[in-house]
Design a protein around this motif. Sequence first.
Motif, PDB file in Angstrom:
ATOM      1  N   LEU A  29      -0.249  15.485  10.712  1.00 39.75           N
ATOM      2  CA  LEU A  29      -1.299  15.992  11.589  1.00 39.75           C
ATOM      3  C   LEU A  29      -0.752  16.932  12.670  1.00 39.75           C
ATOM      4  CD1 LEU A  29      -3.608  12.864  11.942  1.00 39.75           C
ATOM      5  CD2 LEU A  29      -3.884  14.856  10.457  1.00 39.75           C
ATOM      6  N   SER A  30       0.471  16.723  13.091  1.00 44.60           N
ATOM      7  CA  SER A  30       1.034  17.657  14.080  1.00 44.60           C
ATOM      8  C   SER A  30       1.286  19.019  13.438  1.00 44.60           C
ATOM      9  CB  SER A  30       2.312  17.102  14.693  1.00 44.60           C
ATOM     10  OG  SER A  30       3.328  16.984  13.729  1.00 44.60           O
ATOM     11  N   ALA A  79      -2.089  20.662  13.163  1.00 42.48           N
ATOM     12  CA  ALA A  79      -2.590  21.138  14.458  1.00 42.48           C
ATOM     13  C   ALA A  79      -2.140  22.568  14.763  1.00 42.48           C
ATOM     14  CB  ALA A  79      -2.134  20.203  15.568  1.00 42.48           C
ATOM     15  N   GLN A  80      -1.179  23.069  14.025  1.00 41.97           N
ATOM     16  CA  GLN A  80      -0.721  24.444  14.227  1.00 41.97           C
ATOM     17  C   GLN A  80      -1.772  25.462  13.795  1.00 41.97           C
ATOM     18  OE1 GLN A  80       2.315  25.084  15.656  1.00 41.97           O
ATOM     19  NE2 GLN A  80       2.584  22.873  15.828  1.00 41.97           N
ATOM     20  N   ARG A 127      -5.042  27.406  13.814  1.00 41.27           N
ATOM     21  CA  ARG A 127      -5.994  27.772  14.855  1.00 41.27           C
ATOM     22  C   ARG A 127      -7.151  28.550  14.224  1.00 41.27           C
ATOM     23  NH1 ARG A 127      -4.531  24.244  18.090  1.00 41.27           N
ATOM     24  NH2 ARG A 127      -2.594  24.511  19.183  1.00 41.27           N
ATOM     25  N   TYR A 184      -9.359  18.108   8.257  1.00 42.02           N
ATOM     26  CA  TYR A 184      -8.772  17.056   9.086  1.00 42.02           C
ATOM     27  C   TYR A 184      -9.272  15.677   8.644  1.00 42.02           C
ATOM     28  CZ  TYR A 184      -7.654  14.305  13.233  1.00 42.02           C
ATOM     29  OH  TYR A 184      -7.176  13.346  14.079  1.00 42.02           O
TER      30      TYR A 184
END
Length: 134
Positions: free
Chosen positions: A17-18, A21-22, A24, A38
Amino acid sequence: MKEGRCYEQHDFQVLILSQFAQCRPSTEKEKWELQKEYLRLIREIPQMWEEFVRKNQNIYDRFGYLDVVVYDDLTYERKKLKQGRPKEENTLSHRVTVRLDDESYQLLKQYCQTKNITESAAIRELIQTLKWKI
């Protein structure tokens, strides 16, 4: 690309998930697509982790963790183990600890300096001389 050590599913989830998160979104539509993605990831990560552990079971059993690399497209793989030092034929597997008085220790140090060897090597040499006396 992100790398991390995963001991359990939660660590794996955080890593995936990190990396996710990149991403956008630039439009409202992309924002909704990313939200769907997600939610899909949240549902599928437990299965992904189980499959990943099953595929790398021997490493996971030996170390208790897996080092994981997650790429930008959310594909992942186990980070390859680094090759260690090759085994020697004559391994030194026994450790002996000895207490010496000052005089004996100075004698050992002098012997090492004259022969230009380590204390361990000197003691091994001296023990080898015992073979001929037994």
